[in-house]
Scaffold this active site. Sequence first.
Site, PDB file in Angstrom:
ATOM      1  CB  VAL A 214      -1.051   0.104   1.166  1.00 57.53           C
ATOM      2  CG1 VAL A 214      -1.431   1.085   1.425  1.00 57.53           C
ATOM      3  CG2 VAL A 214      -1.479  -1.219   1.236  1.00 57.53           C
ATOM      4  CG  HIS A 215       2.245   3.055  -3.005  1.00 58.59           C
ATOM      5  ND1 HIS A 215       2.251   1.696  -3.468  1.00 58.59           N
ATOM      6  CD2 HIS A 215       2.683   3.649  -3.764  1.00 58.59           C
ATOM      7  CE1 HIS A 215       2.144   2.255  -5.030  1.00 58.59           C
ATOM      8  NE2 HIS A 215       2.047   3.569  -5.135  1.00 58.59           N
TER       9      HIS A 215
END
Length: 376
Positions: A214-215
């Site tokens: 996730v980013h």
Amino acid sequence: MKVAFLLGTRPEIIKMAPMIRICQREKIPFRILHTGQHYDVMMSATFFKELGLPSIIQNLHTKSGTHGRMTAQMMGGIERALKKDRSDIVLVQGDTDTTVAGALASVKLHIPVGHVEAGLRSYDRRLPEEYNRIICDHIADYLFAPTKLAKENLHQEGIGRNSILFPQGERRQEIFVTGNTAIDVLKQWREKADNSRMRQRIGLQSTEYFLMTVHREENVDRRENLLGMIRGIENVAKFFRVPIVFPMHPRTMRKLKEYKLLAKAARIRELRIIEPVGFLDFFALEANASLVLTDSGGVQEEACYLRVPCVVLRERTDRPESVQAGAAMLAGCDSETILKSAQVMLQKPRHWKNPFGDGKAGERIMEILTSHFCLL
Ligand code: UD1
Ligand code: UDP
């Protein structure tokens, strides 16, 4: 012909690698300009080493910051570098601030631009990447669309339709469907990735595990979204009781700390938060995972090719091909939807077709460029 590869982030290095390697092999003169947008060893240098890329790069050492400040700083640096040592064509990749800075600085110096991975659209203007790709696609000379759908997106915006007066003469922007270079990289490095000892190193005993990344700014820079995803992972962990490996992007780590959510994430017993890993180790983790949960663009493509079901932690995707193929499902940041999507995806037979190309995208791109520049 001298090619300038303009890159700055992890996925750009990985997805430019096939073309850079062709230049090395065919002795096509080239240079690499790195904006320095990503600078940690495990976000940049490691990929040059692992993918056999030259270490001689010009790094502009851009400081992390707001979009405006970073883009402006990059544009100034790129302009100076290109004025000092002119190239015949600048290749940019994807949709980052580096991509748009590279394309804008180059066209204003009247250097033709090739956009690798052109034509992707999420039709969500809340995302910085959507503006970056729209701008690049409208100003680039050569558009390397990974799929037919990406080409249609470009046509819908009128790209390639009209004759334009370029510094080199009147013509249309040219669109080519090439496949995505991500698939080239997977095909080229499969054997090496098979030798990765990553799973042993992190003590994965079970052969069954999930992989998570996730980013995205819209996900991690909003506390409620980040919390929704953590709750979703908690649900998934409680239901399936399998390890969830989470190589964490530095942005996500920073935000988890800032929002005081790191302790909550760390309490999920199944969740294994680790530093970002190199490409071959990540490839091995991905190829052997039972399920991938991600908001990454590149990981969606790779999971689809590797026939690993994917839960997309976004409301919309710029890679709808993998959803249409049956390889992925959109879940957003809602904790219940994340669990339901994981349940559905794990039941699916894994015989979808890979829509992202045959692993020869880099060859096509370099053939097109070589033939065009000989003709000019
Ligand atoms: C950028 C791209 C995104 C792409 C992603 C790939 C833009 C607008 N976003 O997002 O499209 O999917 O790269 O990973 O260009 N940081 C470090 N070390 C690093 C790099 C970043 O600590 O090596 C931290 C810094 O605190 C920085 C933050 O991460 O402020 C965000 O980095 P930035 O490059 O601005 O955006 P990404 O989230 O990496
Ligand atoms: N990747 C990696 N190590 C990691 C996480 C991802 O090598 O710890 C690779 C992954 O295989 C893919 C690329 O990085 O090729 C995706 O980059 P990212 O998710 O940062 O960006 P996006 O594709 O969303 O722009």
